[in-house]
Structure formats: structure tokens, C-alpha cells
Design an enzyme around this catalytic site. Structure first.
Site, PDB file in Angstrom:
ATOM      1  N   GLN A 273       0.832  -1.198   0.000  1.00 52.36           N
ATOM      2  CA  GLN A 273       0.000   0.000   0.000  1.00 52.36           C
ATOM      3  C   GLN A 273       0.872   1.255   0.000  1.00 52.36           C
ATOM      4  O   GLN A 273       1.890   1.321   0.700  1.00 52.36           O
ATOM      5  CB  GLN A 273      -0.920   0.006   1.229  1.00 52.36           C
ATOM      6  CG  GLN A 273      -1.906  -1.142   1.276  1.00 52.36           C
ATOM      7  CD  GLN A 273      -3.082  -0.942   0.321  1.00 52.36           C
ATOM      8  OE1 GLN A 273      -3.191   0.066  -0.358  1.00 52.36           O
ATOM      9  NE2 GLN A 273      -3.964  -1.928   0.285  1.00 52.36           N
ATOM     10  N   GLU A 323      -1.066 -16.185  -3.344  1.00 47.42           N
ATOM     11  CA  GLU A 323      -0.592 -15.076  -4.185  1.00 47.42           C
ATOM     12  C   GLU A 323       0.056 -15.660  -5.428  1.00 47.42           C
ATOM     13  O   GLU A 323       0.778 -16.663  -5.349  1.00 47.42           O
ATOM     14  CB  GLU A 323       0.412 -14.221  -3.400  1.00 47.42           C
ATOM     15  CG  GLU A 323       1.138 -13.169  -4.205  1.00 47.42           C
ATOM     16  CD  GLU A 323       0.214 -12.149  -4.839  1.00 47.42           C
ATOM     17  OE1 GLU A 323       0.297 -11.975  -6.075  1.00 47.42           O
ATOM     18  OE2 GLU A 323      -0.593 -11.531  -4.110  1.00 47.42           O
ATOM     19  N   CYS A 395     -10.086  -1.909  -3.569  1.00 50.92           N
ATOM     20  CA  CYS A 395      -9.514  -0.648  -4.048  1.00 50.92           C
ATOM     21  C   CYS A 395     -10.342  -0.075  -5.198  1.00 50.92           C
ATOM     22  O   CYS A 395      -9.942   0.916  -5.813  1.00 50.92           O
ATOM     23  CB  CYS A 395      -8.065  -0.830  -4.479  1.00 50.92           C
ATOM     24  SG  CYS A 395      -7.828  -2.018  -5.819  1.00 50.92           S
TER      25      CYS A 395
END
Length: 438
Positions: A273, A323, A395
Site C-alpha cells: 500500500q 498469491e 480498491c
């Protein structure tokens, strides 16, 4: 798809109108002859004389020729490049009004769901811990660096950015001053990163040819906090910023960060971030929503460098992080070791594929997808896992809305949405949403 021009509105047509709202890009919204017109630099309640610069079938883009009245919430933008680069579209709107607009916009987008007041910053400047500056050399040998104009590859030549960390601005200004046309030839981007908590900084030169050894030596002598200088080779003929091969010119290829007491070793290829202060607010909110009990099984999808998963593990959960970026997975494993956390594992796999194959029970599922959100299959597979609760970190409110509708069809109800202002001076907003079975 070919452009279809609006017969009702013509390019270069002028009219006078009043702005009634802001779009999700921060443009003023007007109506003229029943058609929607988006106008950069115009705020609600302001009247202006507008010229149409682009007319399409369903909307038009306009330019302010003369502002006839000012909103009481208008303020003087501090950046001299405001309105030129594609960054801070809301810098001329008072900060408390930015927060109020984001809250109102989210409440209109999510009717029937509790949308909390947007959480903001005390000081909404100099917050970004990462910067990417494109570089061009003109035919006359002039080196231009800065940010792109909106919807273009034209660089606005600038030596500072008011939302970047001040140390990053100092690093950038020094590099910019040292960049000759020879050094800049084939250089595509200058990538900078800094941790305010650890004080460590990083420079990555991205381009076609490595000739930055002398500049690296100068940088290291001037900036003792510079622990990583890397050359990343990229000669691709597309818009992908980072290439596959790298050479370390100084130190390591990573820096150390800290989030809520979790030490993070951060590879330059790994997502993190960009607003560390509000990241802690966002992640604390996610942990509140997760309501983790010792021994809970937690899946952290799109786990990146593992921060959310490690925070969950520190609360006693058994965590599996998922991931697809190998460097990020290795980062996450390293970060678990760095923090002495043994109850978190990280796998390198597509998140949707993992969810489809997962056969065990999970109590909490945390999902923090990219802007495109989840696929329809991904929602179906997550619903099949049937955790006690789902924590969705978003987001992109547009894809969050779509995905919540998909989850609703599977029997999941959004209990609340908490907007977080990760990007002050811009129209972007992040959010945490708690979903539970109805």
C-alpha cells in the site's frame, strides 16, 4: 469499437451550466440538453461557461472557459502543476469536503448497506511511500521527467510532488539534476520507495542499458538512508513498467517496512500500500471485521507480501496466504520468518484456482483483489468454501458493488462498508466490507 459522435452535442459547442456532482474520476458533472457532460476542474454548485472538446454517444467531455461562480468548498490548489498531470484531481476541494463527498458517493453506490463515514488523514499531503517517474529525452537532448498528463503519454515536466514523501522528492530532485541525456537514453522510469518508520530508501532505474554505477556511488554518498539501488532491465515494446531481469547496484533488492508491528521485507516488485499511515487504519479495520479467535483457520487471498495474513496469524489463527506473484510469495515467507511467525504458510497459485481446489474448512476468508475485483467463478468458489465470515478489502468500489451483488445471489449479505481515504487529493477510495451468511 468505433467512436459514435453525439448528434445533439457538437465539438467546440459552448454553453453555460451548473455542476451538480463529481464523477468517480473527480470531474464535475453537468447536464446540457439532457446529455451528461464531464468537466475537469469544476465543483458542485459552480456555474461556468463550458466548451465541448469531445462528444460521444452517451456523454461529452467539456473544458471550463470561464468560471462564473465558486463553490464555498473550493480552495487554492497548492501544486503548481494541478490540472496538468493526471494525479490530484480534487486538490482544489477542501479536504473535509473530499471526505464528505466520498462518504456520500459510497452511500449512493451501496444503498441498503451500512456505509460508515470515510476515515481520513490529519495531514493529507506527503503520504505516498512509492513514486514512479517516466523519463523521456527530446530530439534536442532535453531530459524530461515527471508525471503523465491524463489519458496520454505526454510527460508534465516537474521536480516535486506534494503527495509524495518528502525524502522521495529529495531523492528525485537529486537524480533529476544528475540525469544527462546520455544517462537518460533508454531510461524508461525512475522508481523510488521509502519507509518512514524504518527510514530506509530505495532507487530502481528501469531501462534498456545499465550505466548507472557512477550515479549510484554519488547517491549513496549523499543519501545514507539509501539501502537499495537496483537496475531493472526492460526493453519490451509495451506499457509494462518492470522487466524480468535485475542487477543490484548497491545493498539489497529490498527495504524493510513496518505495519502495526509486523516487519516487512519489501522487494521492489512486490505490491505494498502506498499510504502507510492509512494502510494501518485499513488493516486494523479488516482485523476488526475478521473477528479472529485463536485457532481459527484463515485464508488470505491475494496476500501480496503477507501483511494481512501475518496480522491474522499474530492473533492466533492458522493462516494460508495465496498469491500468484512468485517474488511476493517469497517475500511473505521471508516476512513470516522475520517476525518469528510459524502459523502462516504462503502458496504461489492463482487465487480462483486455489479456491476451486480447497477442500478444508475455513473460518475467515480475507480477499484483497486487484482493481478488476473477483471473477464470477471466484465468487462461486469462495462461497463454496463457506467460511464464517468474508472480509473484502477493495480498491475499486465499482467492482466491489458488482461482487457484492454476486455474493448476494449465493446467500451472503454485506453487513457494513468502511471507506478509507488511502489517496487524499484524488477521487479514489478504498474500503473494507464484512460479509456474513444470511
Amino acid at each position: 469499437m468505433p467512436e459514435i459522435y453525439n448528434e445533439a452535442m457538437k465539438r467546440n459547442e459552448e454553453f453555460t451550466g451548473e455542476c451538480t456532482d463529481l464523477s468517480d474520476q473527480g470531474y464535475g458533472v453537468l447536464r446540457h440538453n439532457g446529455e451528461v457532460v464531464f468537466v475537469p476542474g469544476l465543483l458542485p454548485q459552480e456555474k461556468a461557461r463550458i466548451r465541448v472538446i469531445l462528444a460521444k454517444k452517451s456523454f461529452a467531455i467539456g473544458r471550463v472557459m470561464e468560471r462564473l461562480s465558486d463553490s464555498p468548498e473550493r480552495t487554492q490548489a497548492l501544486c503548481p502543476e494541478f490540472g496538468k498531470c493526471g494525479g490530484c484531481a480534487l486538490q482544489d476541494l477542501e479536504y473535509q469536503s473530499q471526505l464528505a463527498w466520498k462518504t456520500d458517493w459510497m452511500r449512493r453506490k451501496f444503498p441498503g448497506i451500512e456505509v460508515r463515514d470515510t476515515l481520513g488523514m490529519k495531514d493529507p499531503y506527503n503520504y505516498r511511500n512509492k513514486a514512479q517517474f517516466p523519463v523521456q529525452v527530446t530530439g534536442e537532448g532535453e531530459v524530461i521527467t515527471g508525471f503523465y498528463r491524463p489519458n496520454s503519454h505526454t510527460i508534465v515536466d516537474t521536480d516535486t510532488c506534494l503527495i509524495q514523501d518528502e525524502r522521495l522528492n529529495e531523492l528525485y530532485q537529486y537524480i533529476r539534476k544528475e540525469l544527462t541525456s546520455r544517462l537518460a537514453k533508454g531510461l524508461r522510469h525512475i522508481f523510488l520507495r521509502r519507509s518512514r518508520k524504518t527510514g530506509q530508501s530505495q532507487v530502481v532505474f528501469i531501462g534498456e542499458e545499465n550505466h548507472f554505477e557512477d550515479l549510484t556511488a554519488k547517491l549513496v554518498s549523499v543519501f545514507p538512508d539509501l539501502v537499495s539501488v537496483v537496475f531493472n532491465h526492460n526493453d519490451r515494446q509495451d506499457n509494462v513498467i518492470l522487466g524480468d531481469e535485475s542487477v543490484i547496484l548497491h545493498g539489497l533488492e529490498s527495504i524493510e517496512e513496518d505495519c502495526l508491528g509486523i516487519r516487512i521485507r519489501l522487494n521492489f516488485k512486490s505490491f505494498f500500500q502506498v499510504n502507510p499511515e492509512m494502510m494501518e487504519v485499513l488493516y486494523n479495520t479488516a482485523m476488526e471485521a475478521a473477528d479472529i479467535h485463536p485457532g481459527d483457520s484463515v485464508i488470505d487471498m491475494y496476500s501480496g507480501t503477507g501483511t494481512l495474513g501475518l496480522l491474522a496469524a499474530r492473533r492466533g489463527a492458522q493462516v494460508t496466504g495465496v498469491e500468484i506473484v512468485p517474488e511476493a510469495v517469497e517475500n511473505a515467507r521471508e516476512n513470516a520468518r522475520l517476525n518469528g511467525i510459524n502459523n502462516a504458510q504462503f502458496v504461489c497459485q492463482d487465487a480462483t484456482e486455489f479456491a476451486r481446489q480447497f477442500q478444508d474448512q475455513a473460518d475467515v476468508l480475507i480477499v484483497d483483489p486487484p482493481r478488476k475485483g473477483l471473477s464470477e467463478q471466484g465468487v462461486e468458489d469462495i462461497a463454496r468454501i463457506d467460511p464464517r465470515r468474508i472480509v473484502y478489502v477493495s480498491c475499486n468500489p465499482n467492482t466491489l458493488k458488482r461482487d457484492l451483488e454476486r455474493f448476494a445471489h449465493k446467500g451472503w449479505k454485506a453487513r457494513w462498508v468502511q471507506p478509507v481515504d488511502m489517496f487524499p487529493q484524488t477521487p479514489n477510495v478504498e474500503a473494507v466490507c464484512l460479509l456474513e451468511k444470511e
